[in-house]
Design a protein around this motif. Structure first.
Motif, PDB file in Angstrom:
ATOM      1  N   GLU A 151       1.215  -0.788  -0.285  1.00 55.21           N
ATOM      2  CA  GLU A 151       0.215   0.201   0.118  1.00 55.21           C
ATOM      3  C   GLU A 151       1.302   1.570   0.255  1.00 55.21           C
ATOM      4  O   GLU A 151       0.717   2.291  -0.502  1.00 55.21           O
ATOM      5  CB  GLU A 151      -0.794   0.046   1.192  1.00 55.21           C
ATOM      6  N   GLU A 246      -5.685   6.562   1.407  1.00 55.40           N
ATOM      7  CA  GLU A 246      -4.976   6.516   0.131  1.00 55.40           C
ATOM      8  C   GLU A 246      -4.307   7.916  -0.156  1.00 55.40           C
ATOM      9  O   GLU A 246      -2.676   7.602  -0.235  1.00 55.40           O
ATOM     10  CB  GLU A 246      -6.106   6.586  -0.859  1.00 55.40           C
ATOM     11  N   ARG A 249      -1.470   6.997   2.320  1.00 58.85           N
ATOM     12  CA  ARG A 249      -0.771   4.890   1.768  1.00 58.85           C
ATOM     13  C   ARG A 249      -0.343   3.860   2.791  1.00 58.85           C
ATOM     14  O   ARG A 249       0.068   3.691   2.948  1.00 58.85           O
ATOM     15  CB  ARG A 249       0.375   5.004   0.826  1.00 58.85           C
TER      16      ARG A 249
END
Length: 287
Positions: A151, A246, A249
């Motif tokens: 991620e 997001e 991350r």
């Protein structure tokens, strides 16, 4: 290892202190706890031990006094402080100004941004690709390695004005490389390097940041606090937790929630200001 019991570990964690005998910080204890747990979890999964003694050991947690002290430490900048900070950064050499500004805007981790090369920049997308980091190996040597989680890898979109400044700096960077008599970076094209293309030590930005704040008498926030600042700015502008996750991350949204559902001075102030209309004298409740 198979003779270690939960009580042994509980006693061990309770007795952790610094070399001088003073109490060890909870975060340090927590890092030791995580390391121990990963070892015993693996040993149990591999059937090297019949039971996992860590199952009965609670994670170290801060006491009231330590929590109060932690709350008093400034963890991020306000929007007005960010404006002052961005202006003050022009006193630094261009490479450091762009490094710290980028960390603040993109929420990069220290070592991630050190590992960025020019081929990681996409001016059309106005984005920077993150997949590596500069860190230390077990012997304390600086190395480049992949980011820790899947991620953490991905594109980070940046403001257009920042990308334009980065593009101007690329031209300067290339001229400096051509004039360098002994380039030691090989094929690597680190945007931020310690001269002759050599990667910085991960601790160099931290030291540079600390000296910068002290020299210009700016409010002290740790370098990692710029990443928190990026998240708080998003939150205060109304971004939801998924967007912040997001952007920064994070592997789990729970991590984002734990950090960014905490108190924000501007949001708390705005919430309090909304109660101003309940002033008794204004409503003629009070004599």
């Amino acid at each position: 290892m198979d003779q270690i019991r939960p009580l042994h570990l509980v006693t061990f964690f309770a007795g952790l202190t610094k070399k001088d005998g003073s109490p060890m910080a909870t975060n340090t204890k927590l890092n030791i706890y995580k390391a121990a747990k990963s070892i015993f979890d693996a040993a149990f999964d591999w059937k090297l031990i019949p039971e996992n003694p860590m199952e009965g050991v609670q994670r170290p947690s801060a006491g009231k006094k330590e929590k109060k002290a932690m709350r008093s430490v400034k963890k991020n900048y306000t929007r007005s402080e960010v404006e002052t900070l961005l202006t003050a950064l022009y006193s630094l050499p261009t490479n450091w100004r762009l490094y710290f500004t980028g960390v603040l805007l993109g929420g990069f981790r220290r070592g991630e941004f050190l590992a960025v090369e020019w081929n990681d920049i996409n001016y059309e997308r106005r984005a920077i690709w993150i997949e590596d980091q500069i860190t230390f190996d077990e012997e304390g040597n600086k190395i480049e390695s992949e980011v820790k989680t899947e991620e953490s890898e991905g594109w980070v979109y940046m403001p257009q004005w920042y990308m334009e400044e980065l593009k101007r700096y690329e031209r300067i960077w290339k001229k400096e490389k051509l004039s360098c008599k002994k380039w030691l970076g090989g094929d690597k094209q680190y945007i931020f390097h310690g001269g002759q293309g050599v990667m910085y030590y991960p601790s160099t930005p931290t030291l540079t940041w600390r000296r910068f704040l002290a020299k210009y008498e700016l409010p002290h926030v740790k370098l990692h606090g710029l990443r928190h600042t990026a998240g708080m700015l998003l939150r205060e502008n109304g971004a939801d937790l998924k967007t912040i996750q997001e952007r920064l991350r994070h592997t789990k949204i729970g991590t984002t929630a734990d950090i960014y559902t905490h108190e924000s001075e501007s949001i708390s102030r705005e919430a309090a200001d909304q109660l101003e209309g309940l002033r008794p004298k204004r409503l003629q409740f009070a004599p």
